[in-house]
Design a protein around this motif. Structure first.
Motif, PDB file in Angstrom:
ATOM      1  N   ARG A   1      46.298  18.212  19.059  1.00  0.00           N
ATOM      2  CA  ARG A   1      46.907  19.063  20.086  1.00  0.00           C
ATOM      3  C   ARG A   1      48.213  18.444  20.578  1.00  0.00           C
ATOM      4  O   ARG A   1      48.290  17.238  20.777  1.00  0.00           O
ATOM      5  CB  ARG A   1      45.924  19.169  21.266  1.00  0.00           C
ATOM      6  N   THR A   2      49.212  19.289  20.768  1.00  0.00           N
ATOM      7  CA  THR A   2      50.453  18.796  21.367  1.00  0.00           C
ATOM      8  C   THR A   2      51.150  19.942  22.077  1.00  0.00           C
ATOM      9  O   THR A   2      50.732  21.088  21.977  1.00  0.00           O
ATOM     10  CB  THR A   2      51.390  18.168  20.317  1.00  0.00           C
ATOM     11  N   PHE A   3      52.203  19.627  22.823  1.00  0.00           N
ATOM     12  CA  PHE A   3      53.011  20.677  23.445  1.00  0.00           C
ATOM     13  C   PHE A   3      54.195  20.958  22.558  1.00  0.00           C
ATOM     14  O   PHE A   3      54.728  20.060  21.927  1.00  0.00           O
ATOM     15  CB  PHE A   3      53.485  20.246  24.833  1.00  0.00           C
ATOM     16  N   ALA A   4      54.589  22.220  22.500  1.00  0.00           N
ATOM     17  CA  ALA A   4      55.701  22.562  21.637  1.00  0.00           C
ATOM     18  C   ALA A   4      56.496  23.691  22.249  1.00  0.00           C
ATOM     19  O   ALA A   4      56.044  24.376  23.168  1.00  0.00           O
ATOM     20  CB  ALA A   4      55.178  22.975  20.265  1.00  0.00           C
TER      21      ALA A   4
ATOM     22  N   VAL B   1      34.821  14.982  22.372  1.00  0.00           N
ATOM     23  CA  VAL B   1      35.017  13.541  22.363  1.00  0.00           C
ATOM     24  C   VAL B   1      36.514  13.299  22.254  1.00  0.00           C
ATOM     25  O   VAL B   1      37.169  13.821  21.344  1.00  0.00           O
ATOM     26  CB  VAL B   1      34.282  12.879  21.176  1.00  0.00           C
ATOM     27  N   HIS B   2      37.069  12.568  23.225  1.00  0.00           N
ATOM     28  CA  HIS B   2      38.502  12.255  23.232  1.00  0.00           C
ATOM     29  C   HIS B   2      38.669  10.753  23.359  1.00  0.00           C
ATOM     30  O   HIS B   2      37.719  10.041  23.664  1.00  0.00           O
ATOM     31  CB  HIS B   2      39.204  12.832  24.474  1.00  0.00           C
TER      32      HIS B   2
ATOM     33  N   ASP C   1      49.151  11.580  10.432  1.00  0.00           N
ATOM     34  CA  ASP C   1      48.143  11.740   9.382  1.00  0.00           C
ATOM     35  C   ASP C   1      46.819  11.075   9.713  1.00  0.00           C
ATOM     36  O   ASP C   1      46.779   9.910  10.088  1.00  0.00           O
ATOM     37  CB  ASP C   1      48.686  11.199   8.057  1.00  0.00           C
ATOM     38  N   GLY C   2      45.750  11.823   9.575  1.00  0.00           N
ATOM     39  CA  GLY C   2      44.420  11.261   9.760  1.00  0.00           C
ATOM     40  C   GLY C   2      44.009  11.079  11.216  1.00  0.00           C
ATOM     41  O   GLY C   2      42.886  10.691  11.498  1.00  0.00           O
ATOM     42  N   ARG C   3      44.891  11.364  12.156  1.00  0.00           N
ATOM     43  CA  ARG C   3      44.515  11.179  13.563  1.00  0.00           C
ATOM     44  C   ARG C   3      44.193  12.530  14.209  1.00  0.00           C
ATOM     45  O   ARG C   3      44.796  13.529  13.862  1.00  0.00           O
ATOM     46  CB  ARG C   3      45.661  10.537  14.346  1.00  0.00           C
ATOM     47  N   VAL C   4      43.269  12.520  15.123  1.00  0.00           N
ATOM     48  CA  VAL C   4      42.932  13.765  15.832  1.00  0.00           C
ATOM     49  C   VAL C   4      42.890  13.500  17.326  1.00  0.00           C
ATOM     50  O   VAL C   4      42.620  12.385  17.768  1.00  0.00           O
ATOM     51  CB  VAL C   4      41.573  14.357  15.382  1.00  0.00           C
ATOM     52  N   SER C   5      43.164  14.544  18.120  1.00  0.00           N
ATOM     53  CA  SER C   5      43.121  14.401  19.576  1.00  0.00           C
ATOM     54  C   SER C   5      41.723  14.658  20.107  1.00  0.00           C
ATOM     55  O   SER C   5      41.334  14.118  21.118  1.00  0.00           O
ATOM     56  CB  SER C   5      44.062  15.377  20.271  1.00  0.00           C
TER      57      SER C   5
END
Lengths: 404, 411
Positions: A97-100, A59-60, A211-215
């Motif tokens: 999730r992110t790019f790094a 779920v996104h 904080d508290g957020r998800v992808s």
């Protein structure tokens, strides 16, 4: 009278009946085993794909899968979690999730930085079993990180070394944090061994001010629950804000491969079925051939032609039923036996895992393949009896009695 | 008349005496052998197609590098005079075509971001005949011989760089002296193969431009060969190794370059072998069944023979010889039908896309072309002969030991 006669005929010549029933049983058992083999390989590939990292359903926020930006987080996480709780689903995990850019001692490499909850993640995937060196993340970890073997090698990093991760935070500012490499994953899967870093979600969230957020919310479920759960989630989550994706919506290659190979198998097994049907017909034919004299006597005693045909057909049906039952028993026993013991095709080969193939095949059979095969063999058994029945009914009594 | 001739004659007469029974048994055998031959051909054809596609997606059948390049991947290990190698290739009959390439890993950047790439400098026209890369083009066009700064990207790479057709991409790579050089290209095509290594990393550009950019002169890292037939590959590679010895080159086949492919194909072979073994078992069992039935029916006849003074050994031999004749007949008819079927469908192809979602990517073709290997047919025939003989032994043994008085009473 016809059923009684057919029943007695079956028992009168037990030897002949056994041979015919064995023809049906053996063919069916072989077909079931072959399906078990095929379905075993396919189902394990599909399970492996889901268990390595993908999960069953994601779920996104809408549009996240094709354009994964940090700002596209799941809009109302508590609502999604309530929905899952109401459905009694506990096997889910939350990811950020992110790019790094990961910097080692001398070089740096771009990668996907995935923040996970180590405890929850274990309910969804089995990536922790693929750790080749060191250990997987643990719930109490803070500045810890796990890398794929390819990335670790190209950055020149070993377990215990420090890695600096550079990423853009929620406000567009550059954020950097130091992590200690605690484990190296060697999964054989390109996308994981190269270009992936796992860190604790809390740490990543505070580094990126998220904080508290998800992808993504990643759910694992059984095959037979997949479609129902997917439909339910799609109905209840506003499609203008969320996207709900099954594993094969995201990675269609595997499903298409399984479908194509099944198509190949259907053709293959229909040829085998044809052989089995011909074998049954042959046996029934032979059986009637040796009874020509008997049929002649019956006709001479006033048995109508259609009755004779009905008796022969009914005999075949009885034998067919008996053979089918026997074949199903043997076939399913074989499938169950090899499900437990496995057939070792290539356990020394490590790299076939890259295709998510288990080198040791554990047979299992899908219900639709089981019922289809049963129906086909039954039909073949009855159809095979029709030709001899017609032949028997068309005999001339006088000549038939003389037949040696 | 020798014993042998008597048995054969007797067997032949017995078969002729009951044409229907003989016909049934022979047709069971023939059908089984034909079906097995067809299935083996279907299997061989499908596996060979997958292997061919695998090899020809990017790798080619055989690659020639400067010695050590496969493990070092350094531009310094390059073939400085490719024309000299090509002269050898031109003389080989088994070579269908070849192409020069430069392979180097680098960094691609656009306004939106940057990503690691494997740069492939290639000869557009020759490459189209060699590998399947051009065939995976999703949007835009393939490279043309006159192209200077054109580039074709994998779909995943293009998405990461947010690069679309016509966009500028800067490639950076290290020269063999350690300096970094960059070059500007414009995206002309985007390809999608379903193979992650290609879609997420590949950037293909014209060879001449890549050579100038990386200051390689005439040098290339690979000369990639496509053989005329998949079966020629190993022999061809051995021949090339002999002819190119002492020139500081390495000659590698597709399976040596990607051992995973080799292992996968061995897995697939083992998988196919198990399936065929089960099918062979089914066929043999059906033959055995027919045979048991047919002999069961002749109990009276054997009893009569015994009563007339035939010795058990003679009856036994007669049954076995009859079986041999049956197998010979069935095998002949079956091979004939099987070879014809395999040949027919080999030409026409079996279209699986009607049964599965239509697609064509990765290593699969939705159209299977059966290809019967002579050794497969021989194996099947040997199995049929062995199995039928084996299955004739118990009934023959039983027939030989019949009590004449009892046997003749059986109706």
């Amino acid at each position: 009278m016809i059923p009684a006669l057919a029943w007695r005929n079956v028992w009168r010549n037990l030897h002949r009946s056994l041979i015919t029933a064995a023809a049906v049983a053996l063919g069916l058992a072989a077909l079931l085993f072959l399906w078990g083999f095929n379905d075993g390989v396919h189902n394990s590939m599909i399970r492996n794909l889901q268990e390595v990292i993908v999960g069953s359903i994601h779920v996104h926020a809408r549009g996240y899968f094709h354009h994964p930006q940090l700002s596209r987080t799941v809009p109302d996480l508590p609502a999604v979690l309530r929905l899952l709780a109401r459905r009694g689903i506990s096997r889910y995990a939350l990811r950020l999730r992110t790019f790094a850019l990961a910097a080692g001692a001398e070089t740096s490499e771009g990668l996907v930085l995935l923040g996970i909850d180590p405890g929850r993640e274990a309910r969804v995937i089995r990536l922790q079993e693929k750790v080749g060196e060191g250990r997987f993340l643990e719930p109490r970890d803070r500045h810890a990180c796990v890398l794929g073997a390819g990335t670790a090698r190209s950055l020149g990093l070993h377990v215990g070394d420090e890695v600096v991760m550079l990423a853009v935070d929620r406000f567009g500012a550059l954020a950097a944090d130091k992590f200690r490499l605690v484990g190296i994953i060697d999964s054989g899967e390109m996308g994981i061994d190269r270009g992936l870093a796992l860190v604790p979600r809390r740490m990543l969230a505070s580094m990126l001010s998220m904080d508290g957020r998800v992808s993504e919310v990643v759910i694992r479920c059984r095959r037979n629950e997949l479609e129902g759960l997917n439909a339910d989630l799609r109905r209840r989550l506003d499609p203008s804000r969320y996207e709900v994706l099954r594993w094969y919506d995201m990675y269609p290659v595997m499903k298409q491969w399984v479908e194509l190979e099944n198509a190949f198998y259907y053709i293959f097994l229909s040829v085998v079925l044809f052989i089995v049907a011909a074998g049954i017909m042959n046996t029934v034919m032979m059986g009637t051939l040796e009874r020509i004299r008997e049929f002649g006597v019956m006709m001479a005693l006033g048995c109508a032609r259609w009755r004779l045909a009905a008796v022969v057909t009914l005999e075949a049906v009885i034998l067919g039923l008996f053979g089918t039952a026997l074949g199903t028993g043997i076939g399913l026993t074989l499938v169950a036996f090899f499900k437990h013991h496995g057939i070792d095709l290539a356990s020394r080969m490590t790299t076939v895992r890259r295709f998510y193939i288990d080198p040791v095949v554990h047979t299992e059979i899908n219900l639709d393949h089981l019922t289809l095969t049963l129906a086909a063999v039954m039909l073949a058994a009855v159809a095979a009896a029709l030709v001899p029945a017609i032949r028997a009914a068309r005999l001339q009594p006088v000549e038939a009695i003389r037949h040696v | 008349m020798s014993d042998l001739a008597v048995y054969i004659k007797l067997g032949w007469r017995n078969l002729g005496l009951h044409p229907l029974r003989t016909g049934l048994t022979v047709s069971a055998l023939a059908l089984g052998i034909a079906a097995l031959a067809f299935l083996a051909a279907m299997n061989d054809g499908w596996l060979q197609q997958i292997k061919t596609n695998f090899a020809l997606t990017l790798t080619g059948h055989i690659q020639i590098h400067a010695a050590g390049f496969e493990s070092s991947r350094r531009l310094a290990d390059r073939i400085r005079k490719p024309a000299a190698v090509e002269k050898v290739l031109a003389a080989e009959r088994a070579v269908a075509t070849w192409s020069r390439r430069v392979r180097v890993s680098g960094l691609a950047s656009t306004a939106a971001g940057s990503a690691g790439v494997s740069v492939l400098g290639l000869q557009p026209g020759r490459e189209r005949r060699l590998s399947r890369l051009a065939h995976f083009l999703k949007r835009g066009r393939w490279l043309k011989p006159g192209d200077e700064r054109a580039i074709v990207l994998g779909s995943g790479l293009a998405a990461r760089l947010q690069a679309d057709l016509g966009d500028k991409v800067v490639l950076m790579a290290a020269l063999d002296n350690g300096d970094i050089a960059s070059e500007v290209f414009r995206v002309r095509g985007i390809l999608h193969s379903g193979v992650l290594d290609i879609d997420d990393f590949l950037a293909a550009a014209p060879l001449a431009r890549v050579q100038r950019w990386l200051d390689l002169g005439e040098g290339v890292t690979d000369i990639v060969i496509r053989a005329r037939s998949f079966r020629d590959v190993d022999a061809l590679a051995a021949g090339l190794r002999r002819k190119l010895r002492g020139r500081g080159l390495e000659v590698l086949t597709w399976s040596e370059i990607d051992p995973m492919a080799e292992q996968w194909s061995r897995f697939a072979d083992a998988y196919a072998w198990i399936i065929l073994a089960v099918v062979i078992l089914v066929v043999l069992a059906e033959v055995l069944n027919t045979m048991l039935m047919s002999l069961h029916e002749r109990t009276r006849e054997f009893g009569l023979m015994a009563a007339l003074g035939a010795r058990p050994g003679q009856i036994f031999a007669m049954v076995v010889w009859e079986t041999l004749l049956l197998v010979a007949l069935g095998g002949l008819v079956g091979s004939f039908i099987g070879v014809w079927l395999a040949g027919y469908f080999g030409r026409v192809g079996i279209d699986l896309s009607r049964f599965a979602a239509a697609f064509s990517f990765m290593y699969m073709d939705p159209v299977v072309h059966p290809a019967l290997k002579p050794e497969s047919l021989l194996q099947i025939l040997a199995a049929a002969l062995f199995g039928s003989l084996l299955s004739s032994l118990p009934p023959a043994w039983k027939a030989a030991r019949l009590d004449p008085a009892q046997a003749m009473r059986v109706i």
